[in-house]
Design a protein around this motif. Structure first.
Motif, PDB file in Angstrom:
ATOM      1  N   ALA A  54       0.832  -1.205   0.000  1.00 13.87           N
ATOM      2  CA  ALA A  54       0.000   0.000   0.000  1.00 13.87           C
ATOM      3  C   ALA A  54       0.867   1.256   0.000  1.00 13.87           C
ATOM      4  O   ALA A  54       0.593   2.219  -0.729  1.00 13.87           O
ATOM      5  N   LEU A  55       1.923   1.261   0.808  1.00 21.28           N
ATOM      6  CA  LEU A  55       2.826   2.413   0.824  1.00 21.28           C
ATOM      7  C   LEU A  55       3.547   2.562  -0.517  1.00 21.28           C
ATOM      8  O   LEU A  55       3.777   3.684  -0.993  1.00 21.28           O
ATOM      9  N   ALA A  56       3.908   1.441  -1.129  1.00 21.72           N
ATOM     10  CA  ALA A  56       4.562   1.504  -2.433  1.00 21.72           C
ATOM     11  C   ALA A  56       3.610   2.069  -3.490  1.00 21.72           C
ATOM     12  O   ALA A  56       4.025   2.823  -4.373  1.00 21.72           O
ATOM     13  N   PHE A  57       2.332   1.717  -3.403  1.00 26.03           N
ATOM     14  CA  PHE A  57       1.343   2.280  -4.324  1.00 26.03           C
ATOM     15  C   PHE A  57       1.266   3.797  -4.166  1.00 26.03           C
ATOM     16  O   PHE A  57       1.197   4.539  -5.149  1.00 26.03           O
ATOM     17  N   ILE A  58       1.291   4.260  -2.917  1.00 21.91           N
ATOM     18  CA  ILE A  58       1.272   5.702  -2.668  1.00 21.91           C
ATOM     19  C   ILE A  58       2.530   6.353  -3.242  1.00 21.91           C
ATOM     20  O   ILE A  58       2.486   7.419  -3.869  1.00 21.91           O
ATOM     21  N   ALA A  59       3.686   5.710  -3.025  1.00 19.83           N
ATOM     22  CA  ALA A  59       4.928   6.249  -3.563  1.00 19.83           C
ATOM     23  C   ALA A  59       4.918   6.288  -5.086  1.00 19.83           C
ATOM     24  O   ALA A  59       5.481   7.186  -5.705  1.00 19.83           O
TER      25      ALA A  59
END
Length: 423
Positions: free
Chosen positions: A125-130
């Motif tokens: 999820a954090l990678a998607f945001i990044a």
């Protein structure tokens, strides 16, 4: 450099909902864990139960030590959406199985698998945001990414707030399912399982199947290099997580020691979540510039150390709530800020890097949880769990005085795995 795609509000909301559900599934067990151990063990031995509570909590957070890195790497190769969907479905199934575990062994297996599938959600999820939020190379990009990381952490906190509250209420009730009486924790567990399935459906329909260029970016960035300051950030994340793990387990066992009951424990965890939510709402607001956030880490570690040190001396609910607020406010600042800074200075693809960061956090949680259970299992060392954690936070405060000056990927010079910095 890979172009960043603007994320829709629906996609971002779905990702935040996934983080909320996973945190809810974790937090819901904490108030009822002592009762679960006692029921499955068939006897009441405070020392035995304390050890099992610590080990069960550690079992959940141990699996991500390896799994988080693998999930993050796979999300770089096959896309964020399939990894999130598989993780949420697996989380739902293993959560439901844990709710009706017939023995401690089955419960241990369920918690390990539950933690392994949960590990897919956070870093992906954090990678998607990044991937989708602007970076330092776009106007206002740092502000948007910082706030989005803060929202992810706040979504997890909201889930953690709801989870223990449901668990505490469920401990006071009994539910009839047909001809049998379900264990008190079964209904909220099954509710969390259903929410995880709903989140998986939302992710499948809301997120793009594959972000262009993700495979190319993954192949370009080395998997065996650390940027200057990255190892220090990962070590601090591990120590902070160990303190938080010791705090969570220690608070649960301290509640049992003082005979406050599950409702009081649920209130303490709810207070913890509300304070974290409020603090992060301030830290990740437009009032605080991303470049200034590194200055908050050392004071937060110091305040957390003070809060942990005084917890063994407190016996009243009001005093405990004050100390819990101090610790939770500090932890609420430290964890998301370290994740954000690791993301910004990394020389790797975002999925792999945030998987490594998540694995470091899981390692810390596992060590802290198990250590707290062991120390509380000894009648002479019950307060030592908080004191050891406080000492570690004090050392981390000193170590965090020197952090990377600017979180810009372009300025980070890779160094070898051995940790020797390029000069």
């Amino acid at each position: 450099m890979q172009a960043r795609l603007p994320t829709s509000r629906w996609s971002l909301a779905t990702v935040l909902a996934s983080a909320f559900v996973v945190a809810l599934g974790y937090g819901i067990v904490l108030p009822v864990l002592p009762m679960m151990v006692e029921r499955l063990a068939g006897f009441t031995d405070p020392a035995f139960n304390a050890r099992q509570i610590g080990f069960l909590t550690a079992a959940y957070v141990t699996a991500p030590v390896v799994a988080a890195f693998l999930w993050g790497k796979w999300s770089d190769l096959i896309g964020r959406r399939p990894v999130l969907v598989v993780g949420l479905i697996g989380f739902a199934v293993t959560l439901a199985a844990s709710a009706l575990a017939p023995s401690l062994l089955v419960l241990y297996v369920g918690r390990i698998l539950n933690g392994g599938f949960a590990a897919a959600v956070g870093p992906t999820a954090l990678a998607f945001i990044a991937d989708t939020e602007g970076g330092a190379d776009t106007e206002g990009g740092d502000d948007r990414r910082t706030r989005a990381f803060g929202w992810m952490s706040m979504a997890s906190i909201a889930g953690f707030l709801v989870g223990p509250t449901l668990g505490g209420l469920a401990a006071e009730l009994k539910f009839d399912l047909g001809a049998t009486t379900a264990p008190p924790q079964a209904v909220p567990f099954l509710l969390a399982s259903g929410l995880a399935l709903a989140a998986a459906l939302g992710v499948w329909f809301a997120l793009p199947g594959k972000l262009p260029g993700a495979r190319a970016e993954a192949s370009k960035r080395g998997s065996s290099v650390f940027a200057p300051g990255e190892l220090r950030l990962l070590a601090l994340a591990t120590v902070a997580a160990a303190g938080l793990g010791a705090f969570e387990v220690g608070l649960t066992l301290r509640n049992v020691e003082l005979a406050m009951g599950p409702a009081a424990l649920g209130l303490m965890f709810a207070t913890c979540s509300v304070v974290m939510f409020a603090v992060q709402g301030l830290v990740f607001s437009p009032l605080v510039k991303p470049a200034a956030t590194r200055l908050l880490v050392a004071p937060a570690f110091l305040v957390m150390a003070i809060g942990l040190a005084v917890l063994p001396t407190l016996a009243g609910l009001t005093e405990m709530l004050i100390a819990v607020s101090v610790v939770s406010a500090s932890a609420g600042v430290i964890s998301p800020l370290l994740a954000y800074w690791v993301s910004r200075i990394s020389a790797r693809s975002q999925g792999m890097e945030l998987g490594i960061q998540s694995a470091a956090v899981s390692l810390g949680l596992s060590v802290g949880s198990a250590a707290a259970g062991l120390l509380f299992g000894s009648h002479r060392l019950q307060g030592a769990a908080f004191l050891v954690a406080a000492a570690a936070m004090g050392l981390a405060a000193i170590a965090s005085l020197k952090l990377p000056q600017r979180p810009t990927l372009e300025r980070a010079e890779p160094v070898a795995v051995s940790g020797r910095r390029a000069r």
